[in-house]
Design an enzyme around this catalytic site. Structure first.
Site, mmCIF file in Angstrom:
data_model
loop_
_atom_site.group_PDB
_atom_site.id
_atom_site.type_symbol
_atom_site.label_atom_id
_atom_site.label_comp_id
_atom_site.label_asym_id
_atom_site.label_seq_id
_atom_site.Cartn_x
_atom_site.Cartn_y
_atom_site.Cartn_z
ATOM 1 N N SER A 1 -3.835 -21.155 6.227
ATOM 2 C CA SER A 1 -4.416 -22.411 5.754
ATOM 3 C C SER A 1 -3.312 -23.437 5.539
ATOM 4 C CB SER A 1 -5.180 -22.190 4.448
ATOM 5 O OG SER A 1 -5.627 -23.440 3.975
ATOM 6 N N HIS B 1 -6.317 -22.906 9.979
ATOM 7 C CA HIS B 1 -7.417 -23.257 9.076
ATOM 8 C C HIS B 1 -7.056 -24.579 8.389
ATOM 9 C CE1 HIS B 1 -10.883 -22.344 6.488
ATOM 10 N NE2 HIS B 1 -10.174 -22.881 5.507
ATOM 11 N N ASP C 1 -8.288 -27.535 5.799
ATOM 12 C CA ASP C 1 -9.191 -27.846 4.684
ATOM 13 C C ASP C 1 -9.304 -29.346 4.477
ATOM 14 O OD1 ASP C 1 -9.849 -25.201 3.671
ATOM 15 O OD2 ASP C 1 -7.719 -25.048 3.175
ATOM 16 N N MET D 1 -11.020 -32.094 2.130
ATOM 17 C CA MET D 1 -11.692 -32.250 0.823
ATOM 18 C C MET D 1 -11.846 -33.726 0.494
ATOM 19 S SD MET D 1 -9.447 -29.552 -1.359
ATOM 20 C CE MET D 1 -9.118 -27.885 -0.749
ATOM 21 N N HIS E 1 -12.546 -26.703 7.957
ATOM 22 C CA HIS E 1 -13.422 -26.368 6.830
ATOM 23 C C HIS E 1 -13.683 -27.656 6.055
ATOM 24 C CE1 HIS E 1 -13.676 -23.997 2.742
ATOM 25 N NE2 HIS E 1 -14.825 -24.571 3.063
ATOM 26 N N MET F 1 -15.055 -29.618 3.156
ATOM 27 C CA MET F 1 -15.560 -29.572 1.773
ATOM 28 C C MET F 1 -15.897 -30.997 1.383
ATOM 29 S SD MET F 1 -12.808 -26.789 0.469
ATOM 30 C CE MET F 1 -11.859 -26.998 1.971
ATOM 31 N N MET G 1 -16.647 -17.968 0.603
ATOM 32 C CA MET G 1 -15.598 -18.447 -0.309
ATOM 33 C C MET G 1 -15.330 -17.366 -1.357
ATOM 34 S SD MET G 1 -14.721 -21.294 0.932
ATOM 35 C CE MET G 1 -13.426 -21.521 -0.295
ATOM 36 N N ASP H 1 -12.271 -16.782 2.702
ATOM 37 C CA ASP H 1 -11.387 -17.893 2.372
ATOM 38 C C ASP H 1 -11.106 -17.964 0.879
ATOM 39 O OD1 ASP H 1 -9.890 -20.184 2.495
ATOM 40 O OD2 ASP H 1 -11.566 -21.514 2.990
#
Ligand code: DX5
Ligand code: ZN
Length: 220
Positions: free
Chosen positions: A9, A34, A36, A38, A67, A69, A138, A176
């Site tokens: 990640s 990966h 993220d 957000m 991913h 979020m 998660m 994750d």
């Protein structure tokens, strides 16, 4: 049995040396990046956005697993496809019309993923599992790297594996949050296919070795 995948990640990378860290992943035995994203609304943190993903994608030579979020992910599906995402994962909790969202992701030629928060039971995917390429369980509350692994995850992975088998789906299971060499084997034995690891990889002084060891454990 197909080989189990490791997805470092990038949230835990050194952003001042992002290209160096991306090259490290390229040269390692890792399988996926990966990423993220957000928004500070769906989760209480803001990570980075499109320009940073674009910079990562310029150097990344492996599958880009994004991913999201964020609230209202439908708005950005095409943008993330254009940026080079291979897998696009949205949160179950952020989608009012999940089935429609999954179709929209696939229409952009990406694999469609759904992430479940720790409080969300896998049975909410009964009616959509055959349309989902990847479920991201998660194992921490989303928003931050470096949190400790929630032990209930093992039974959740088993329940999801049962659901996938019962429905004849070919969905991959990704884990994750808080993944280390201590829980990797048990996760894979429960049915996990892809292990995301942020701080465990990037805080290591021997990052490539750490990835190699994690991959060996996952495939042992
Ligand atoms: C958490 C993120 C994770 C995080 C994992 O909200 O979705 O991908 O980067 O980091 P570690 O492995 O440090 O828990
Ligand atoms: Zn993530």
């Amino acid at each position: 049995m197909s080989s189990k995948l490791i997805a470092p990640s990038i949230l835990a990378a050194d952003f001042a040396n992002l290209q160096r860290d991306v090259e490290m992943v390229n040269e390692s035995e890792a399988d996926w990046f990966h990423i993220d994203i957000m928004d500070g609304v769906f989760v209480p943190n803001i990570s980075f956005g499109m320009p940073v993903l674009q910079a990562i994608a310029q150097h990344a030579k492996k599958t880009i697993d994004v991913h999201l979020m964020i609230v209202d992910p439908d708005k950005y599906i095409k943008t993330f496809a254009d940026l080079g995402s291979d897998v696009l994962t949205v949160h179950y909790e952020a989608c009012t019309h999940l089935h429609r969202t999954l179709q929209a992701i696939k229409a952009e030629d990406m694999k469609a993923g759904v992430a479940l928060n720790p409080h969300t039971n896998v049975n909410v995917l009964e009616d959509t599992i055959k349309d989902i390429d990847l479920v991201c369980i998660m194992s921490v509350n989303p928003g931050f790297g470096g949190q400790s692994f929630i032990e209930n995850t093992y039974s959740k992975v088993k329940q999801l594996k049962d659901l996938i088998t019962r429905k004849g789906a070919s969905t991959q299971i990704e884990i994750d949050g808080g993944v280390t060499n201590k829980n990797a084997k048990q996760l894979v034995d429960a049915g996990a296919d892809v292990l995301v690891a942020g701080s465990y990889v990037f805080k290591s002084n021997t990052q490539k070795e750490t990835i190699k060891d994690l991959k060996a454990i996952a495939n042992s």
